[in-house]
Scaffold this motif. Structure first.
Motif, short mmCIF file in Angstrom:
data_model
loop_
_atom_site.label_atom_id
_atom_site.label_comp_id
_atom_site.label_asym_id
_atom_site.label_seq_id
_atom_site.Cartn_x
_atom_site.Cartn_y
_atom_site.Cartn_z
N LYS A 134 0.84 -1.20 0.00
CA LYS A 134 0.00 0.00 0.00
C LYS A 134 0.88 1.26 0.00
N GLU A 135 1.97 1.22 0.72
CA GLU A 135 2.88 2.36 0.74
C GLU A 135 3.56 2.54 -0.61
N ARG A 136 3.88 1.44 -1.27
CA ARG A 136 4.55 1.51 -2.56
C ARG A 136 3.63 2.08 -3.63
N ASP A 137 2.37 1.65 -3.61
CA ASP A 137 1.40 2.12 -4.62
C ASP A 137 0.04 2.29 -3.95
N PRO A 138 -0.23 3.48 -3.37
CA PRO A 138 -1.47 3.69 -2.64
C PRO A 138 -2.73 3.51 -3.49
N GLN A 139 -2.60 3.63 -4.81
CA GLN A 139 -3.77 3.53 -5.69
C GLN A 139 -4.09 2.09 -6.10
N LEU A 140 -3.15 1.17 -5.88
CA LEU A 140 -3.39 -0.22 -6.29
C LEU A 140 -4.23 -0.93 -5.26
N PRO A 141 -5.42 -1.44 -5.63
CA PRO A 141 -6.25 -2.15 -4.65
C PRO A 141 -5.55 -3.41 -4.12
N GLN A 142 -5.60 -3.56 -2.80
CA GLN A 142 -5.06 -4.75 -2.13
C GLN A 142 -6.24 -5.55 -1.60
N VAL A 143 -6.29 -6.82 -1.92
CA VAL A 143 -7.42 -7.68 -1.54
C VAL A 143 -6.91 -8.80 -0.65
N ALA A 144 -7.58 -9.04 0.47
CA ALA A 144 -7.26 -10.14 1.37
C ALA A 144 -8.22 -11.30 1.13
#
Length: 415
Positions: A134-144
């Motif tokens: 998230k810090e590297r690319d705040p715009q990229l959605p991260q899904v768990a």
């Protein structure tokens, strides 16, 4: 390289596995692993479709450095990371908080972190990797995507422990089950293989690897599973004891003088095949048994016996079981174990065809026993399931329907 891709991340206690998939077809485009993170001998191994694998040392790398190396290798290979639609993360434990995959914001990340006491070796690492990405690319959605989520459908009588319920509720003590992402994928694939609608399929799924569990599936949903509050209970595994009397734990502490940490290490890291034979690798134990090693022969009898016990219990739990399914590394590749498990169960309707049982297993799976209850071998692909849930959540706001990853046979292609 397709226009849209999805990244699948599986962070372990000292490793980072990852795959890049076509967001539409699910086709695997490349994969890699950073091993021994935080230890001597850290290295990255990566392979792009159609190319030879590349291995590079990463001395003493942290998870932050491992993630940087992962993205750096993508850049070198010319992967279209500007087309990433999202990153899907395997998270071991969702507790009672998460019964489905979820897009991760700061609140979700804090809630996953709060569950770390239930999976201390895995959840903290997953949280760290999600935070770093998230810090590297705040715009990229991260899904768990949670290992426990598929088992959220367990009925009360299957997940409850017979202890005071206020204590159980306060400390979230119940059966959770694991390997759910694998079982979900295999359930969908088996339904397609047998030509039975997913909502009608009844199965007993044997996920047999170094970690092993069995799940009873009724109407495409998990209704019981062998792993419990933690992944320790159930079958004999590579280094885990499986089912073990709680009073024996107290005996080890009170009479033998072992500490809680020592008992945990004994049952999780020094037991199972390792405790029985000195080897945790089933292939090694099988080879020893074929050469007449008595310890190995006895261990294999115990492994098969415990699996048969659970199959029998789940045949009593689920009416009209269509098939017993073997998956994961041992389940897919050890034909002898399948015979040892199913051979004595002919009176319950299981039959094994010796020729089909030893045949090559195609990506879509194979039926190796055609009795009243079929026996099938179906390769698992947890990464495909994670990728499809990730794409569905990002595009529609909802997880993929169960078994969606099996819509694309090419998703099983290997690099």
């Amino acid at each position: 390289m397709p226009d849209e891709t999805v990244l699948v991340v599986n962070s372990g206690s000292s490793s980072l596995k990852y795959e890049l998939r076509d967001a539409t077809s699910g086709l695997r485009l490349g994969r890699g692993i950073v091993s021994r993170i935080g230890h001597d001998g850290t290295s990255l191994r990566y392979q792009v479709t159609g190319s030879e694998p590349i291995e590079r040392p990463l001395p003493g790398a942290s998870y932050a450095e491992a993630i940087a190396a992962m993205f750096g290798r993508f850049d070198e290979a010319g992967a279209r990371l500007d087309g990433l639609v999202g990153a899907g993360h395997r998270v071991v434990h969702g507790g009672t908080e998460f019964s489905a995959p979820v897009v991760v914001d700061d609140d979700v990340l804090a809630r996953i972190d709060a569950l770390s006491s239930l999976a201390p070796l895995h959840n903290p690492v997953a949280v760290e990797c999600i935070r770093l990405m998230k810090e590297r690319d705040p715009q990229l959605p991260q899904v768990a995507v949670f290992d426990t989520a598929f088992h959220a459908t367990l009925p009360w009588e299957a997940y409850s422990f017979a202890i005071p319920q206020d204590l159980a509720a306060e400390h979230q003590m119940r059966r959770y089950g694991f390997h759910g992402t694998s079982v979900e994928y295999v359930t969908g694939r088996t339904a397609a293989l047998l030509g039975i609608p997913l909502a009608e399929i009844n199965l007993i799924v044997c996920h047999l690897g170094n970690g092993a569990s069995i799940t009873a599936v009724e109407g495409g949903r998990s209704v019981d599973t062998s792993m419990g509050f933690t992944p320790l209970s159930g079958l004999v595994m590579g280094t885990r004891a499986g089912d073990f009397d709680a009073s024996a734990v107290m005996f080890l502490q009170d009479s033998v003088g072992m500490t809680t940490a020592e008992v945990a290490t004994l049952l999780e890291r020094r037991s199972g095949l390792l405790g029985l034979t000195g080897d945790s690798d089933m292939a090694v134990v099988r080879d020893r048994a074929e050469r007449g090693d008595e310890d190995a022969l006895a261990a294999l009898r115990l492994v098969a016996y415990r699996i048969r016990q659970y199959i029998g219990a789940y045949l009593a739990t689920v009416p009209g079981v269509h098939a017993v399914v073997f998956t994961a590394g041992i389940g897919e590749n050890d034909a002898d174990l399948r015979q040892e498990v199913c051979g004595p169960l002919g009176h319950l309707g299981l039959e094994i065809d010796p020729e089909r049982n030893t045949a090559r297993v195609p990506d879509e799976g194979i039926v190796v026993g055609g009795g009243p209850i079929r026996v099938a071998v179906v390769p698992t692909d947890e990464e495909a399931e994670i990728a499809h849930h990730t794409v569905a959540l990002v595009r529609t706001g909802s997880p993929a329907r169960p078994g969606a990853a099996t819509d694309h046979p090419e998703a099983k292609e290997h690099v």
